[in-house]
Design a protein around this motif. Structure first.
Motif, PDB file in Angstrom:
ATOM      1  N   UNK A   1      13.028  -5.834  46.563  1.00 17.61           N
ATOM      2  CA  UNK A   1      14.186  -6.283  45.781  1.00 17.61           C
ATOM      3  C   UNK A   1      15.455  -5.797  46.463  1.00 17.61           C
ATOM      4  N   UNK A   2      16.492  -6.618  46.419  1.00 12.32           N
ATOM      5  CA  UNK A   2      17.809  -6.207  46.886  1.00 12.32           C
ATOM      6  C   UNK A   2      18.772  -6.271  45.716  1.00 12.32           C
ATOM      7  N   UNK A   3      19.721  -5.328  45.682  1.00 17.18           N
ATOM      8  CA  UNK A   3      20.599  -5.184  44.519  1.00 17.18           C
ATOM      9  C   UNK A   3      22.045  -5.088  44.986  1.00 17.18           C
ATOM     10  N   UNK A   4      22.879  -6.011  44.528  1.00 18.77           N
ATOM     11  CA  UNK A   4      24.316  -5.911  44.694  1.00 18.77           C
ATOM     12  C   UNK A   4      24.804  -6.066  46.126  1.00 18.77           C
ATOM     13  N   UNK A   5      26.096  -5.898  46.282  1.00 14.18           N
ATOM     14  CA  UNK A   5      26.751  -5.914  47.583  1.00 14.18           C
ATOM     15  C   UNK A   5      27.844  -4.864  47.566  1.00 14.18           C
ATOM     16  N   UNK A   6      28.380  -4.537  48.729  1.00 12.41           N
ATOM     17  CA  UNK A   6      29.438  -3.532  48.811  1.00 12.41           C
ATOM     18  C   UNK A   6      30.688  -4.075  48.098  1.00 12.41           C
ATOM     19  N   UNK A   7      31.207  -3.377  47.110  1.00 11.94           N
ATOM     20  CA  UNK A   7      32.285  -3.920  46.270  1.00 11.94           C
ATOM     21  C   UNK A   7      33.684  -3.720  46.852  1.00 11.94           C
ATOM     22  N   UNK A   8      33.864  -4.094  48.098  1.00  7.17           N
ATOM     23  CA  UNK A   8      35.182  -3.936  48.712  1.00  7.17           C
ATOM     24  C   UNK A   8      36.107  -5.080  48.321  1.00  7.17           C
ATOM     25  N   UNK A   9      37.356  -4.745  48.119  1.00  5.64           N
ATOM     26  CA  UNK A   9      38.402  -5.742  47.898  1.00  5.64           C
ATOM     27  C   UNK A   9      39.292  -5.820  49.134  1.00  5.64           C
ATOM     28  N   UNK A  10      39.546  -4.672  49.737  1.00  4.07           N
ATOM     29  CA  UNK A  10      40.495  -4.589  50.843  1.00  4.07           C
ATOM     30  C   UNK A  10      39.932  -5.107  52.163  1.00  4.07           C
ATOM     31  N   UNK A  11      38.605  -4.999  52.360  1.00  3.53           N
ATOM     32  CA  UNK A  11      38.032  -5.315  53.672  1.00  3.53           C
ATOM     33  C   UNK A  11      36.882  -6.309  53.554  1.00  3.53           C
ATOM     34  N   UNK A  12      37.077  -7.343  52.768  1.00  5.54           N
ATOM     35  CA  UNK A  12      36.011  -8.306  52.513  1.00  5.54           C
ATOM     36  C   UNK A  12      35.581  -9.056  53.769  1.00  5.54           C
ATOM     37  N   UNK A  13      36.451  -9.144  54.781  1.00  2.00           N
ATOM     38  CA  UNK A  13      36.128  -9.888  55.997  1.00  2.00           C
ATOM     39  C   UNK A  13      35.539  -8.990  57.089  1.00  2.00           C
ATOM     40  N   UNK A  14      35.372  -7.716  56.825  1.00  2.00           N
ATOM     41  CA  UNK A  14      34.843  -6.782  57.807  1.00  2.00           C
ATOM     42  C   UNK A  14      33.376  -7.096  58.116  1.00  2.00           C
ATOM     43  N   UNK A  15      32.941  -6.777  59.333  1.00  2.00           N
ATOM     44  CA  UNK A  15      31.529  -6.933  59.675  1.00  2.00           C
ATOM     45  C   UNK A  15      30.682  -6.061  58.762  1.00  2.00           C
ATOM     46  N   UNK A  16      29.527  -6.586  58.350  1.00  2.00           N
ATOM     47  CA  UNK A  16      28.699  -5.893  57.369  1.00  2.00           C
ATOM     48  C   UNK A  16      28.269  -4.511  57.828  1.00  2.00           C
ATOM     49  N   UNK A  17      27.870  -4.395  59.094  1.00  2.00           N
ATOM     50  CA  UNK A  17      27.365  -3.116  59.580  1.00  2.00           C
ATOM     51  C   UNK A  17      28.471  -2.062  59.626  1.00  2.00           C
TER      52      UNK A  17
ATOM     53  N   UNK B   1      24.061  -5.830  54.415  1.00  2.00           N
ATOM     54  CA  UNK B   1      23.727  -7.113  53.794  1.00  2.00           C
ATOM     55  C   UNK B   1      23.592  -6.990  52.286  1.00  2.00           C
ATOM     56  N   UNK B   2      23.127  -5.825  51.820  1.00  2.00           N
ATOM     57  CA  UNK B   2      22.986  -5.548  50.392  1.00  2.00           C
ATOM     58  C   UNK B   2      23.553  -4.159  50.119  1.00  2.00           C
ATOM     59  N   UNK B   3      23.781  -3.864  48.864  1.00  2.00           N
ATOM     60  CA  UNK B   3      24.214  -2.503  48.528  1.00  2.00           C
ATOM     61  C   UNK B   3      23.015  -1.567  48.471  1.00  2.00           C
ATOM     62  N   UNK B   4      21.962  -2.014  47.774  1.00  2.00           N
ATOM     63  CA  UNK B   4      20.754  -1.215  47.570  1.00  2.00           C
ATOM     64  C   UNK B   4      19.548  -2.091  47.843  1.00  2.00           C
ATOM     65  N   UNK B   5      18.520  -1.495  48.441  1.00  2.00           N
ATOM     66  CA  UNK B   5      17.234  -2.173  48.540  1.00  2.00           C
ATOM     67  C   UNK B   5      16.169  -1.292  47.887  1.00  2.00           C
ATOM     68  N   UNK B   6      15.226  -1.950  47.266  1.00  2.00           N
ATOM     69  CA  UNK B   6      14.096  -1.266  46.655  1.00  2.00           C
ATOM     70  C   UNK B   6      12.850  -1.582  47.470  1.00  2.00           C
TER      71      UNK B   6
END
Length: 376
Positions: A197-213, A183-188
């Motif tokens: 705090x939550x920070x960012x998201x996974x910066x994928x371009x190729x698999x943006x529709x993939x399930x988060x887990x 759901x997030x890239x990093x959590x504090x």
């Protein structure tokens, strides 16, 4: 040295558990909540390449089965042995590599560690250890006077968002984790185990529709933090992606190397099975640079010859704090963990393939001179 666990098994379990600015808008990842400026960088080579030969050290007392992480202070080395039979962590004197103490006994008891995955040495009074199976951070105190290590405190990470194999220390009361939910890239989180705090998201371009887990498993990463500069760095275990978060001004630099994003197959719509390359195995952000251990070997080659493939990376990639590739160091060992001492111009590393399990490298003078063109 006989390998205790083949590399392929280690990587699959880890995944299971858990310089050119681009201007084309359609190639950029979507807007990231909490990130004001988001920069994407692609590169194919380093402006400088250096071959380094290290000085080998034989541990005199005991034998480490899988020296995964190494940390240091002015007179000691702290080593996390991923598959140690009795203790996870050991302290050695820098001068002669004699063992001073062992701590973090293996087990499921109240003062034991079930699965240590990372260690951070803030001072001899503040040694943090992350137990990924217990989802617990333990704080230890080392007393050089009598060579003992005692448990001071333990913090349970109760929040369900905190399910990670990678953690780094921010302050005595807060920590960063990679978010294995995706759901997030990093959590504090704080010492009470609450996400603040939550920070960012996974910066994928190729698999943006993939399930988060599934995406989170494929993008399993190692992290490092520089408290005074407020820079957080994330390096992927698979593929060739490194992210630099400047928390002070909320900017992010995403670096895609020649091997690009993690490549994987999705199994049962739940698990990511690696099919590309083994990427990074450790990363450290220092006063001057970012240092990352890089493997770059394909799983196809590893599977073809698992016994003949050294476990570890033969390269250290060095970047500026804004993601500019600076130098690629080619080593005479395949290493796993590093600790960089820029003040004394050395890099300590662990080699799990050799009888001489500790290696010390001298940082090239050109990187530590007065040339500041990359130190931004």
């Amino acid at each position: 040295m006989k390998k205790i666990f083949p590399l392929v098994v280690l990587v699959v379990l880890a995944v299971y558990l858990g310089t050119q600015l681009l201007s084309d808008a359609d190639e950029r990842p979507p807007f990231v909540e909490g990130i004001v400026d988001d920069y994407e960088i692609k590169y194919s080579s380093f402006p400088q390449e250096v071959n380094l030969a290290g000085e080998d050290f034989l541990i005199k007392e005991g034998f480490l089965r899988y020296p995964f992480r190494i940390r240091q202070d002015e007179d000691c080395l702290y080593i996390l042995d991923l598959h140690g039979p009795e203790f996870y962590c050991h302290i050695y004197g820098k001068n002669d590599l004699s063992r001073i103490a062992s701590f973090a006994p293996k087990g499921n008891g109240p003062q034991e560690v079930l699965q240590a995955m990372d260690i951070h040495v803030v001072s001899k009074d503040s040694i943090f250890l992350f137990d990924t199976n217990k989802r617990e951070i333990t704080l230890w105190r080392f007393s050089p006077a009598d060579s003992t290590v005692s448990l001071k405190e333990s913090y349970s990470m109760r929040d369900e968002m905190i399910y990670s194999s990678n953690c780094t220390w921010e302050t005595d009361s807060s920590f960063f984790f990679t978010d294995k939910s995706g759901a997030n890239r990093i959590v504090k989180c704080n010492k009470s185990g609450e996400v603040v705090e939550s920070i960012g998201s996974i910066p994928t371009i190729q698999n943006a529709e993939e399930k988060e887990v599934v995406l989170a498993q494929a993008w399993n990463s190692y992290i490092s933090y520089h408290p005074s500069r407020q820079i957080l760095v994330v390096a992927t275990q698979l593929g060739d992606v490194l992210e630099v978060y400047h928390l002070r001004d909320k900017s992010r630099y995403v670096l895609y190397g020649p091997y690009k994003e993690p490549i994987y197959d999705t199994y049962q719509n739940r698990y990511a099975i690696p099919t590309g390359i083994m990427g990074y195995s450790d990363v450290q952000v220092t006063d001057r640079y970012i240092y990352a251990v890089f493997h770059g070997r394909s799983f196809e080659d590893i599977i073809k010859d698992p016994r003949g493939t050294p476990d570890g990376g033969q390269f250290i990639h060095i970047y500026s704090h804004t993601g500019v590739p600076v130098s690629r160091l080619t080593l005479d060992h395949f290493i796993y963990g590093i600790d960089v001492d820029e003040e004394n111009g050395v890099i300590w590393a662990t080699d799990i393939n050799s009888e001489e399990q500790i290696v010390r490298y001298s940082i090239p003078d050109v990187l530590l001179g007065n040339n500041t063109m990359f130190n931004t």
